[in-house]
Scaffold this active site. Structure first.
Site, mmCIF file in Angstrom:
data_model
loop_
_atom_site.group_PDB
_atom_site.id
_atom_site.type_symbol
_atom_site.label_atom_id
_atom_site.label_comp_id
_atom_site.label_asym_id
_atom_site.label_seq_id
_atom_site.Cartn_x
_atom_site.Cartn_y
_atom_site.Cartn_z
ATOM 1 N N LYS A 90 19.192 21.704 83.929
ATOM 2 C CA LYS A 90 18.412 21.719 82.681
ATOM 3 C C LYS A 90 16.973 21.246 82.868
ATOM 4 O O LYS A 90 16.069 21.677 82.164
ATOM 5 C CB LYS A 90 19.108 20.879 81.615
ATOM 6 C CG LYS A 90 20.330 21.567 81.028
ATOM 7 C CD LYS A 90 20.811 20.880 79.763
ATOM 8 C CE LYS A 90 21.905 21.679 79.085
ATOM 9 N NZ LYS A 90 23.176 21.618 79.837
ATOM 10 N N GLU A 112 16.744 19.720 69.990
ATOM 11 C CA GLU A 112 18.048 19.409 69.414
ATOM 12 C C GLU A 112 19.027 19.348 70.571
ATOM 13 O O GLU A 112 18.816 19.947 71.620
ATOM 14 C CB GLU A 112 18.455 20.467 68.381
ATOM 15 C CG GLU A 112 19.274 21.629 68.898
ATOM 16 C CD GLU A 112 18.483 22.638 69.713
ATOM 17 O OE1 GLU A 112 17.299 22.848 69.411
ATOM 18 O OE2 GLU A 112 19.068 23.196 70.664
ATOM 19 N N SER A 379 26.207 23.878 88.682
ATOM 20 C CA SER A 379 25.110 23.639 87.736
ATOM 21 C C SER A 379 24.798 22.166 87.521
ATOM 22 O O SER A 379 23.681 21.816 87.161
ATOM 23 C CB SER A 379 25.415 24.309 86.397
ATOM 24 O OG SER A 379 26.678 23.895 85.901
#
Ligand SMILES: *Cc1c(COP(=O)(O)O)cnc(C)c1O
Length: 400
Positions: A90, A112, A379
């Site tokens: 991310k 968010e 990931s």
């Protein structure tokens, strides 16, 4: 070349901009600034420098020899996004969006978050670049993810619990949109996956495509060929799009997206938007989502918080319908078993999200011969999931 959305932001029939009128100008402004930045080498060199010095890229491509066990003959390589700073992919995206925000003269970041991982990745770049961060989070999620809330606060972000509706991600997103519309002059809205209104799905993919580009170069350099199969888990779909986009034109490279089946595709407790959903509009774009016959978004379930999302990015919907990528689903139990096997046999605790990709990699390796070269994207790391796994109290028996 990776696929470009058309002028209205569509990948085939999917994508677009389904937003209130007040946000159209903001999205236009973003699109213009993004196009300008993407055409500027100086922007990309700043991005690459931050990925190198702050995130710790390039990440390794690791041959997982023991995970598959004796009977699999096809080699499996893991792309180690778990070794990035903050422990997942991310951060690649939040670094890019923060740099773009500064270039646009925006002084605040809004985000968010559901499970809190994107909130942490945004709070991290806010601290690094000196930008105040406001994170909107459903009140229920604030309780469930208390540790991530605390981490965001340590990083200097303000976490706003949203107590409307179901007190989860959907309500947090609505509130963050409302705040963005009111403060659009000074604020930049950071989205955490390849979802939302155009240009977000395209922009986030461009910031994640470093995963696929590195993988491609590492495969060619070390093995002298491209992978036969590339696998990634799909929540909103950003780590998968980042991986897939580098191989779109390589027709011989099979692309596999792995969704969370939860307790099973037909159990009613699933998060597989492509596998069990239908076409509709969610969070500003048209794609597949889990909805009732009357178009109400259905509550989703997955053992992994990062895959527990009712929608999926529009480019995945396009790749599914065009047949370029294949989407499969892995259950909670299969992912948990893969988690334990990876821990015991490789010395790596994978994120539960990534464990879905690993579970499918194992199935695929059993079907493929020694000529295959399978890459699975790891990931993120599993540290964030340890308390949950411990509470489950279950441990599949894994031979050493
Ligand atoms: C958030 C997250 C995901 C799911 O998000 P995508 O946008 O589908 O990539 C997958 N793995 C990890 C480790 C995550 O934190």
């Amino acid at each position: 070349m990776p696929i470009e959305p058309d002028a209205r932001g569509y990948f085939g029939a999917f994508g677009g901009r389904f937003v209130p009128e007040v946000l159209v100008a903001a999205l236009d402004e973003l699109e213009g600034a993004m196009g300008d930045a993407f055409a500027d080498d100086a922007f990309w060199s700043g991005y690459r420098e931050a990925l190198r010095d702050f995130v710790g890229r390039p990440s390794a491509l690791y041959p997982a020899r023991r995970f598959l066990g004796e009977d699999a003959s096809a080699p499996l390589l893991l792309k180690r996004e778990d070794t990035n700073h903050t422990g997942a992919h991310k951060i690649n995206n939040t670094v890019g969006q923060a740099l773009l925000a500064m270039r646009m003269g925006k002084r605040r970041l809004i985000a968010e978050t559901g499970a809190g991982q994107h909130g942490v990745a945004t709070a991290t770049v806010g601290a690094k670049f000196g930008l105040p961060v406001d994170v909107y989070m459903g009140a229920l999620d604030v309780e469930r993810q208390a540790l991530n809330v605390y981490i965001m606060q340590l990083l200097g972000a303000t976490v706003h619990p949203v107590s409307g509706g179901t007190k989860t991600l959907k309500d947090a997103t609505n509130e963050a949109f409302r705040v963005w519309a009111a403060q659009v002059e000074e604020s930049f809205y950071v989205i955490g996956s390849v979802v939302g209104a155009h240009p977000y799905p395209f922009m986030v993919r461009e910031f994640q495509k470093v995963i696929g580009e590195e993988t491609r170069a590492q495969c060619l350099e070390r093995y002298g060929r491209l992978p036969s199969d590339v696998i990634a888990c799909v929540g909103g779909g950003s780590n998968a799009m980042g991986m897939f986009s580098a191989f779109i034109d390589d027709a011989d490279v099979r692309l596999w997206g792995v969704e969370a089946a939860g307790e099973g595709l037909t159990s009613g407790k699933t998060a597989a938007a492509l596998g069990a959903g239908s076409v509709g509009v969610l969070h500003g774009s048209r794609s597949y989502l889990l909805q009732s016959d009357r178009g109400q978004v259905i509550e989703t379930h997955s053992i992994s918080a990062g895959l527990d999302y009712p929608g999926v990015g529009p480019e995945h919907a396009y790749l599914k319908d065009s047949g370029r990528a294949t989407y499969v689903a892995v259950t909670d139990g299969e992912a948990l078993a893969a988690f334990h096997e990876c821990a015991r046999r490789e010395g790596i605790l994978p994120a539960l999200e990534s464990a879905h990709a690993l579970a499918f990699a194992k199935k695929l390796a059993a079907d493929r011969g020694p000529d295959a070269l399978i890459v699975a994207n790891l990931s993120g790391r599993g540290d964030k999931d340890i308390a949950q796994i411990r509470a489950l109290g279950e441990r599949s028996e894994v031979p050493r």
